[in-house]
Every structure is written in structure tokens, then in C-alpha cells.
Design a protein around this motif. Structure first.
Motif, PDB file in Angstrom:
ATOM      1  N   UNK A 242      38.823  52.969  22.067  1.00 57.00           N
ATOM      2  CA  UNK A 242      37.927  53.364  23.145  1.00 57.00           C
ATOM      3  C   UNK A 242      37.566  51.801  23.819  1.00 57.00           C
ATOM      4  N   UNK A 243      36.976  51.047  22.893  1.00 51.70           N
ATOM      5  CA  UNK A 243      36.387  49.850  23.257  1.00 51.70           C
ATOM      6  C   UNK A 243      37.375  48.848  23.877  1.00 51.70           C
TER       7      UNK A 243
ATOM      8  N   UNK B  84      38.288  49.283  27.215  1.00 55.73           N
ATOM      9  CA  UNK B  84      37.344  48.509  28.222  1.00 55.73           C
ATOM     10  C   UNK B  84      37.568  47.233  28.590  1.00 55.73           C
ATOM     11  N   UNK B  85      37.999  46.415  27.520  1.00 57.25           N
ATOM     12  CA  UNK B  85      38.312  44.791  27.663  1.00 57.25           C
ATOM     13  C   UNK B  85      39.613  44.904  28.368  1.00 57.25           C
TER      14      UNK B  85
ATOM     15  N   UNK C 183      40.985  46.566  30.612  1.00 51.99           N
ATOM     16  CA  UNK C 183      41.057  46.695  32.166  1.00 51.99           C
ATOM     17  C   UNK C 183      40.617  45.577  32.769  1.00 51.99           C
TER      18      UNK C 183
END
Lengths: 229, 179
Positions: free
Chosen positions: B82-83, B86-87, B89
Motif C-alpha cells: 500500500x505504501x 503511494x511513492x 504515483x
């Protein structure tokens, strides 16, 4: 002109095939449930006595929530929420895996955590955030993940931090939910859908948020009571 | 206007909502190979809910199912993944080299047979997840580039770059095979 790519994609995500799988899976879930329901009467009596040690009295109120009390004056109230009421956010964090031994050394209370027998510790992470600069250098919280068998697809995630709030992608808690109590610790417990439980509380100077998926309410409460001793 | 849905209507609900649910899951998945599983578990959740509650009154059936899918996706991936998304994107937006395709080129020039179409799709699936999603939305949902950009929350330029670059690759790798 025939769109052959479209045909291939259609075949990959075939509507009829997926429907058959869905119906098969719902049948399997019913069989799985039945296996644990159709037990000999003597075993059923033992199970009921064990359950009563945790939750002596349960009742459903008008809003379809479960209320129970036991001799320790614990008060468990499971708020049922609709998934459409959850909010979500993206997080700017860096998660790094840690060794299980290091984790137990830092947080000895984890030795006493009780999860269902078919589940085991799968992963543990330290979550870091930025501390003014570009790098993720500030340790923010710890996340522990337990997983069960593929058949049951059970999952428990325990997140805790010294800060007041655990960083989360999803929010389930609102101010108008009824609070529970275990010992001197106040908690909020939420149930979303059929099999997902969430809780948050502060205990021993740590803020916890715990998620349990495809586990029973009894198993979830037992887990909480193994942490809040 | 509210709608009452029940188990008897499950097949109809499935038929009415399938395409939008599939599109949502594809646009929001981190791994294209997880789509069918996510789709199935979304409708299994709905089925079980209907079995338990007998009927549910809803303002918008499609939104309700998308809500189930949203939760399924978030839970499907471990916290690390999930994290990681984030990066990722942030990285994608830095890709700004303009690409051009020949005026007379069409993907149908390459996918002249079903077998080649299958190989082309397998090739596209091996690209980064964003490129796969763009191709799905462009060739399956037949969306415009601006609509794809809005759906995936990226710039139109980014959509164009990824689409055209991959089409060029397909032209080089597969056009001879189709001859």
C-alpha cells in the motif's frame, strides 16, 4: 473492425466464469460454516461454557449491535457500520520490515497476544515519516500482521504507536459510536460488513488500532483481552 | 430513489453492475493478476450480506458494490505494498517525453489473429500496472485519453506517452508476426 484485444480482455475477465466462481465460493463458505455448527451436543456444551467465560450475557438491541457484560465489569459494545461510511486517505510514509525477534525484544507484551490457532505471525513493520526533510527518518508506529489458512482467509493487523493517533489509510471511528470497556481501558469497537472488526484504544502509553478480518467476534475480543490485561 | 435488493435479484444485480465494478477494480488494483479474485470476493461479500439480511435498501446499488470493492482492494494488499503505491504515483508523473505514432498505425494492424491478440495482451500485462490500465480503458472501455487521465488521476500527457510508447513497441515486436 473487430477489436480482438477487447475479445481477449473479455475472455480474461469472463463474466460467466466469474459468476460460477462466486456461486462456488458462497457454497464453500456455507459448508465451512456448517462444519463448525453441526457438532456433537457434548462438544457444543463445552464451547458454550468457554464462550460464557468471555461474554456472559449477549443481546441485540434495536440497532443490531451486540451488547455483553461479564463478571469483571467489562462492557463490550460492537458498533455496526456500513462500509459506505468509511473515509480514506493516502499516507506519505515508508514501511520497513523488522525481524520478529527484534520485535519481541522491543515489545514483550506481544508474547501474550492470543490469535486463533490457525493463524500465525506473517510480517512486522516499522513505519517511518518525514521529519522536516525529504527522508523518512522518524519512527512513527509498529504494525504486526497475522494471517490464517487460505480457506478461512483470516487476517489480523495490530498497529500501535506512542503518539495519540495511529496513521491509517481508512477511518472507521466516529464520535457517536458507543464505547466499550475492558478493565480500566476504554475502547471503540466497530464491525463492518459480515466479518471485519476494528478497534482503537490507549493502553500502557501506547495507542492501538487493531483490525480483524474473517475472525469471529469472540476471537476478536479474546485477542483484545490478551493485550489489555 | 432507493432500491430494495434481495438474494433473488443477485444475478440481475451482478449483470447490471459487473462492468463498472470490473473497471473500478482494474483502475485501483496494484496487480492485474488479482482482478478476478478481487471481483469474485466483492460479489461473494454482497451475496453473503444478502443471505444474512434478506434484503437491503440502497440509494445506489453500484456505489454500494464499489464500496465493497474498495475495502477488498485495501485489505488485499499488505501494508508494504500500500505504501509502495503511494511513492509510485509520484514517480510516474516525471515521465514526460513526448511520443508519436505513425499516422497510419492501428493496433489492429498487429493483432490480426486471436493468437497474436492474446500474445499482445500478455505483453501489455507485463508492462507496469499503469500502462496495463491505460490499455484496458482505451481498448476495452473505449475511453478518450482525457477520460483515462481523469479515471487514473494522472495527466493526459502521461496517458499519451505510455500508450504511444507501448504501441511503438508492439509495432516493432509483433507487426512482422502478423504479416
Amino acid at each position: 473492425m473487430i477489436n480482438r484485444i477487447k475479445e481477449v480482455i473479455d475472455n480474461e475477465y469472463n463474466k460467466e466464469r466469474n459468476y460460477e466462481e462466486i456461486i462456488n465460493k458462497t457454497s464453500k463458505k456455507r459448508e465451512f460454516k456448517a462444519r463448525f455448527v453441526l457438532v456433537p451436543a457434548s462438544i457444543l456444551v463445552i464451547v458454550l461454557i468457554s464462550v460464557s467465560l468471555l461474554l456472559t450475557k449477549t443481546s441485540k438491541d434495536n440497532n443490531n449491535v451486540i451488547v455483553s457484560k461479564n463478571d469483571n465489569n467489562d462492557y463490550i459494545y460492537i458498533n455496526e457500520e456500513d462500509i459506505q461510511n468509511t473515509a480514506s486517505a493516502q499516507l506519505d510514509v515508508d514501511a520497513r520490515a523488522i525481524q520478529v525477534n527484534d520485535m519481541y525484544e522491543r515489545w514483550p507484551f506481544l508474547y501474550n497476544v492470543e490469535v486463533p490457532e490457525d493463524m500465525e505471525l506473517k510480517e512486522a513493520f516499522l513505519v517511518f515519516v518525514r521529519d522536516g526533510g525529504d527522508d523518512y527518518t522518524k519512527e512513527r508506529q509498529t504494525q504486526i500482521v497475522y494471517e490464517g489458512t487460505k480457506e478461512r482467509d483470516s487476517y489480523i493487523e495490530i498497529a500501535f504507536t506512542k503518539e495519540d493517533e495511529v496513521l491509517r489509510c481508512l477511518y472507521y471511528f466516529t464520535n457517536n459510536q458507543v464505547k466499550s470497556r475492558i478493565g480500566n481501558t476504554e475502547l471503540q469497537i466497530v464491525k463492518i460488513g459480515n466479518t471485519s472488526y476494528y478497534t482503537k484504544f490507549r493502553y500502557n502509553d501506547l495507542t492501538f488500532e487493531i483490525e480483524g478480518r474473517n475472525i469471529t467476534g469472540v476471537e476478536f475480543i479474546k485477542l483484545l483481552k490478551s493485550i489489555i490485561v | 430513489m432507493s432500491t430494495q435488493i434481495s438474494l433473488e435479484k443477485f444475478r440481475q444485480i451482478y449483470d447490471d453492475t459487473y462492468n463498472e465494478t470490473l473497471k473500478y477494480i482494474i483502475c485501483n488494483t496494484s496487480n492485474i493478476d488479482d482482478v478476478n479474485e478481487l471481483l469474485q470476493s466483492t460479489y461473494v461479500e454482497l451475496y453473503i450480506m444478502l443471505e444474512k439480511k434478506k434484503s437491503i435498501l440502497l440509494d445506489n446499488v453500484q456505489s454500494y458494490i464499489i464500496g465493497i470493492a474498495k475495502n477488498k482492494i485495501k485489505r488485499h494488499y499488505s501494508i508494504i505494498k500500500r505504501f509502495w503505491n503511494v511513492h509510485k504515483v509520484v514517480d510516474v508523473e516525471s515521465d514526460s517525453v513526448e511520443q508519436e505514432i505513425p499516422d497510419n498505425f492501428s493496433i489492429e494492424d498487429v493483432v490480426v489473429t486471436k493468437e497474436i491478440a492474446q500474445k499482445v495482451w500478455e505483453y501489455i500485462k507485463k508492462k507496469d500496472i499503469l500502462t496495463t490500465k491505460i490499455f484496458y480503458l482505451y481498448y476495452y472501455n473505449e475511453l478518450k485519453l482525457s477520460q483515462i487521465a481523469a479515471e487514473l488521476n494522472i495527466t493526459e500527457q502521461n496517458v499519451k506517452n505510455k500508450l504511444y510508447r507501448t504501441l511503438n513497441e508492439l509495432r516493432k515486436n509483433f507487426l512482422k508476426e502478423g504479416d
